[in-house]
Write a protein that holds these residues in place. Structure first.
Motif: not given
Lengths: 234, 183
Positions: A13-33
């Motif tokens: 949710d925090e990723y989708v809302l854009g509440l994570l900082d750039a590094a955490d966002g990148l990590r979510v994108e990588a982990n998602m895979e």
């Protein structure tokens, strides 16, 4: 950060809302895979909030916007084509924006000044300021050209268990990416790398997240944490 | 819950884009670009920047179309996520702050208005409306400010005049309640 399954919903949710900082966002994108649960949670979260986008009244867009888009379309099948900056690996093609690289130029000035103070006795041949995808300065690599390089981390990196940070450089396109070594406990280190040609101006340096012990293929395979191009120290 | 044409159309269009069919991308543009510009403008606040975001996003949709799979959610959700991410990245670059001519005036005007306007326009028969409506005012506002306006935790805390740590935990609790309500 996705160890606890109950946290996945929050993170998604925090990723989708854009509440994570750039590094955490990148990590979510990588982990998602690699993590189907996280991927499903992000997909579900997007669907939950999508009705809010449906409240947006369609703006009237002219044909000129389409013309600009069409003019910028690369041919399919040449996804890592000439438009992109060289990168030591191709696991996230095109994800790095020109702005990140522009931000780096300003930071180089700082880095050169910094290295002048810190390395008074032994001068590095080149200095590279590494930035993340958002353009935030994350680390500085000083390459002394004698199989020694120093990596100064300027931020905390979260390294999941079983992972390590690997330092790469691209001495030439023909040779491909070469590992300079591992940063095991996410702290600034001096590395004894392989024997390489003298580092040159604009040589690429990069930090990636790899499995403990380093990339199994000898080439970068994981998420790019930060990257930057070298400048010759003057 | 999806409005407009069935999602299959967009899924098909993305598959055609991956094969190099530009008319398929044009089809997505004709159908969604107007709304996408508004979605981006809610975040970046300027029409010219919003168009820039949509322009970059369509190139990204084109180059990444081959990566779209139904396990990433609906094609429409995937497309909107690309635009929202581009808009948020532009904010993080600080472009909104630096290029807006009169930052003060912009800040003085109640920018939260358009966030609340979106809330009032939300389909009242939707589950999301019911579940957001069941939250405390502050939690609802925080979530809407983040999703619609692209506000960060810090900006939300400042505008709602609550401490940062409290803001984070309230939004988290709000999100959890929303997930349970919509499950």
């Amino acid at each position: 950060m996705t160890d606890n399954r109950t946290d996945i919903g929050v993170i998604a949710d925090e990723y989708v809302l854009g509440l994570l900082d750039a590094a955490d966002g990148l990590r979510v994108e990588a982990n998602m895979e690699r993590d189907p649960d996280l991927k499903a949670a992000v997909a579900a979260s997007r669907e939950r909030f999508l009705p809010l986008d449906d409240t947006a009244e369609a703006a009237i867009v002219g044909d000129d916007l389409w013309s600009r888009i069409e003019a910028g379309l690369p041919a399919q099948g040449s996804r890592t084509g000439a438009a992109h900056k060289p990168t030591a690996n191709d696991n996230r093609p095109g994800g790095w924006r020109a702005t990140a690289l522009a931000a780096m130029v300003a930071a180089v000035i700082l880095a050169v000044a910094l290295s002048f103070n810190l390395m008074r006795t032994v001068e590095p041949l080149v200095v590279a300021v590494l930035v993340n995808e958002a353009g935030d300065v994350k680390a500085i690599v000083e390459d002394f050209g004698n199989e020694k390089a120093a990596v100064r981390l300027l931020t905390d990196f979260e390294v999941p268990e079983g992972k390590t940070i690997e330092v790469w450089t691209l001495p030439s396109a023909e040779r491909g990416p070469v590992s300079l070594g591992l940063i095991d406990d996410a702290r600034s280190v001096r590395l004894n790398g392989p024997s390489l040609p003298k580092p040159h101006d604009s040589q690429l340096y990069e930090l990636t997240l790899e499995q403990a012990g380093g990339s199994p293929t000898g080439r970068p395979t994981g998420l790019i944490l930060a990257k930057g191009f070298a400048k010759i120290a003057r | 819950m999806l409005m407009g044409s069935p999602p299959d159309d967009l899924t098909t269009a993305l598959a055609a884009c991956a094969k190099g069919d530009r008319t398929a991308l044009r089809g997505i543009f004709d159908r969604e670009a107007g709304r996408l510009v508004t979605v981006a403008e809610r975040i970046v606040r300027r029409r010219d920047l919003a168009e820039e975001v949509v322009q970059e996003s369509f190139i990204r949709i084109w180059t990444q179309a081959h990566q779209y799979q139904p396990d990433r959610g609906s094609a429409r959700g995937w497309i909107y996520a690309i635009v929202r991410n581009r808009a948020l990245n532009l904010l993080r670059d600080g472009k909104r702050e630096y290029t807006v001519e009169d930052v003060e005036v912009l800040r003085e005007r109640d920018q939260v208005d358009h966030v609340m306007a979106a809330w009032h326009q939300l389909d009242r028969t939707s589950r999301l409306h019911d579940c957001l409506g069941a939250l405390d005012e502050t939690k609802r506002r925080g979530i809407l400010m983040a999703y619609i306006g692209g506000y960060s935790h810090g900006e939300i805390a400042g505008r709602l005049r609550i401490p940062l740590g409290t803001t984070k935990s309230w939004i988290r609790r709000g999100l959890s309640a929303l997930r349970e309500c919509m499950a």
